[in-house]
Scaffold this motif. Structure first.
Motif, PDB file in Angstrom:
ATOM      1  N   GLU A  48      81.113 -46.478  -4.610  1.00  0.00           N
ATOM      2  CA  GLU A  48      80.077 -46.658  -3.591  1.00  0.00           C
ATOM      3  C   GLU A  48      79.054 -47.694  -4.030  1.00  0.00           C
ATOM      4  OE1 GLU A  48      79.502 -45.508  -0.405  1.00  0.00           O
ATOM      5  OE2 GLU A  48      81.597 -44.893  -0.587  1.00  0.00           O
ATOM      6  N   LEU A  49      78.636 -47.633  -5.288  1.00  0.00           N
ATOM      7  CA  LEU A  49      77.680 -48.621  -5.796  1.00  0.00           C
ATOM      8  C   LEU A  49      78.282 -50.026  -5.740  1.00  0.00           C
ATOM      9  CD1 LEU A  49      76.255 -46.748  -8.927  1.00  0.00           C
ATOM     10  CD2 LEU A  49      75.074 -47.184  -6.769  1.00  0.00           C
ATOM     11  N   ALA A  50      79.563 -50.134  -6.054  1.00  0.00           N
ATOM     12  CA  ALA A  50      80.225 -51.440  -6.033  1.00  0.00           C
ATOM     13  C   ALA A  50      80.316 -51.983  -4.607  1.00  0.00           C
ATOM     14  CB  ALA A  50      81.617 -51.329  -6.653  1.00  0.00           C
ATOM     15  N   GLU A  51      80.578 -51.107  -3.653  1.00  0.00           N
ATOM     16  CA  GLU A  51      80.755 -51.565  -2.271  1.00  0.00           C
ATOM     17  C   GLU A  51      79.428 -51.799  -1.560  1.00  0.00           C
ATOM     18  OE1 GLU A  51      85.003 -50.549  -0.557  1.00  0.00           O
ATOM     19  OE2 GLU A  51      83.581 -48.937  -0.224  1.00  0.00           O
ATOM     20  N   GLN A  52      78.388 -51.101  -1.974  1.00  0.00           N
ATOM     21  CA  GLN A  52      77.089 -51.249  -1.311  1.00  0.00           C
ATOM     22  C   GLN A  52      76.368 -52.517  -1.729  1.00  0.00           C
ATOM     23  OE1 GLN A  52      74.595 -47.773  -1.564  1.00  0.00           O
ATOM     24  NE2 GLN A  52      76.183 -46.406  -0.806  1.00  0.00           N
ATOM     25  N   GLY A  53      76.693 -53.063  -2.896  1.00  0.00           N
ATOM     26  CA  GLY A  53      75.997 -54.251  -3.373  1.00  0.00           C
ATOM     27  C   GLY A  53      76.972 -55.297  -3.854  1.00  0.00           C
ATOM     28  N   SER A  54      76.461 -56.487  -4.100  1.00  0.00           N
ATOM     29  CA  SER A  54      77.302 -57.585  -4.577  1.00  0.00           C
ATOM     30  C   SER A  54      77.295 -57.681  -6.093  1.00  0.00           C
ATOM     31  CB  SER A  54      76.811 -58.904  -3.980  1.00  0.00           C
ATOM     32  OG  SER A  54      75.448 -59.139  -4.318  1.00  0.00           O
ATOM     33  N   SER A  55      76.454 -56.896  -6.762  1.00  0.00           N
ATOM     34  CA  SER A  55      76.356 -56.957  -8.212  1.00  0.00           C
ATOM     35  C   SER A  55      77.456 -56.127  -8.868  1.00  0.00           C
ATOM     36  CB  SER A  55      74.981 -56.462  -8.668  1.00  0.00           C
ATOM     37  OG  SER A  55      74.720 -55.197  -8.123  1.00  0.00           O
ATOM     38  N   ARG A  56      77.642 -56.325 -10.153  1.00  0.00           N
ATOM     39  CA  ARG A  56      78.713 -55.652 -10.872  1.00  0.00           C
ATOM     40  C   ARG A  56      78.348 -54.210 -11.212  1.00  0.00           C
ATOM     41  NH1 ARG A  56      82.405 -59.097 -11.331  1.00  0.00           N
ATOM     42  NH2 ARG A  56      83.812 -57.567 -12.239  1.00  0.00           N
ATOM     43  N   VAL A  57      79.383 -53.388 -11.287  1.00  0.00           N
ATOM     44  CA  VAL A  57      79.274 -51.994 -11.713  1.00  0.00           C
ATOM     45  C   VAL A  57      80.334 -51.784 -12.786  1.00  0.00           C
ATOM     46  CG1 VAL A  57      79.470 -49.576 -11.043  1.00  0.00           C
ATOM     47  CG2 VAL A  57      78.471 -51.231  -9.445  1.00  0.00           C
ATOM     48  N   THR A  58      79.964 -51.115 -13.857  1.00  0.00           N
ATOM     49  CA  THR A  58      80.935 -50.775 -14.901  1.00  0.00           C
ATOM     50  C   THR A  58      81.074 -49.266 -14.981  1.00  0.00           C
ATOM     51  OG1 THR A  58      80.453 -52.744 -16.244  1.00  0.00           O
ATOM     52  CG2 THR A  58      81.472 -50.886 -17.365  1.00  0.00           C
ATOM     53  N   ILE A  59      82.306 -48.804 -14.981  1.00  0.00           N
ATOM     54  CA  ILE A  59      82.550 -47.381 -15.200  1.00  0.00           C
ATOM     55  C   ILE A  59      83.310 -47.241 -16.512  1.00  0.00           C
ATOM     56  CG2 ILE A  59      84.636 -47.421 -13.741  1.00  0.00           C
ATOM     57  CD1 ILE A  59      83.925 -44.437 -13.050  1.00  0.00           C
TER      58      ILE A  59
END
Length: 228
Positions: free
Chosen positions: A25-36
């Protein structure tokens, strides 16, 4: 950059599912990177990442040991605005190290006395880790696998939620429902928005649930920063 860790001494509570929902959800809501960071020895997130549909701005880091998790988190937060850590379902130095670097720790539980008892163990670990650092580590309970209809709440759910409230233990308003769509992510890959509504029931409601969960997490992090 905020580090959000998922901790549960007990398996089978939907910890990995909840972590994946937040990250996607965080990845799809914004254009910035998310690391899991997949720090679960079974590597369920790494297996999901090998399926098609992973967002381009979502990085998955796996093969994390007790000696490498601190460096992995430190590296991830230098390049990603959000770092989500899925930890093993047991107490270990790997869990303690991750908790010590977290801005928010989430404790997924089902509405049962056994899960509530295990959550108490996790809270004790979080508090003792924070005490050793001279700071308070924010945490919250997140109820998982609840009835899809908000009006249907079992007696156990209400009783346990009330006990947490009376003890001053924070719980998220948003609970993660029992949804076929959430399970489908691990068999089909990708995100909720990429699933086919023809074959997955109640997909719209599942997406609304995941979105509300992510929004509440962001709000809690902002509140914790303001308080600090």
């Amino acid at each position: 950059m905020p580090v959000i860790s998922f901790v549960s001494p007990k398996g089978g509570v939907g910890k990995t599912t909840t972590a994946l929902l937040l990250a996607t959800e965080l990845a799809e809501q914004g254009s910035s990177r998310v690391t899991i960071i997949d720090a679960d020895p079974n590597q369920p997130i790494a297996k999901w990442a090998r399926l098609p549909g992973k967002p381009d701005n979502l990085d998955v880091v796996s093969d994390i040991g007790e000696a490498t998790i601190v460096d992995a988190i430190d590296d991830a937060r230098t390049r990603s605005p959000f770092v989500v850590v899925d930890l093993e379902g047991a107490a270990s130095s790997r869990v303690t190290h991750a908790v010590s670097m977290s801005d928010l720790v989430l404790i997924p539980i089902q509405a049962s006395v056994l899960d509530a008892d295990q959550a108490a163990r996790a809270i004790k670990l979080i508090r003792s880790t924070g005490k050793s650092q001279g700071r308070s580590i924010p945490y919250a309970i997140v109820f998982t696998r609840v009835a899809a209809t908000a009006k249907i709440r079992t007696r156990n759910f209400k009783a346990i939620a009330a006990q947490f409230d009376q003890a001053g233990i924070p719980s998220l308003v948003t609970a993660i429902a029992e949804r076929e769509a959430f399970r489908s992510l691990f068999s089909h890959g990708g995100t909720l928005s990429g699933l086919d509504p023809t074959y997955v029931s109640s997909l719209t409601q599942a997406r609304e649930n995941a979105r509300a969960f992510a929004v509440e997490i962001i709000h809690n992090i902002k509140q914790a920063k303001a308080a600090a």
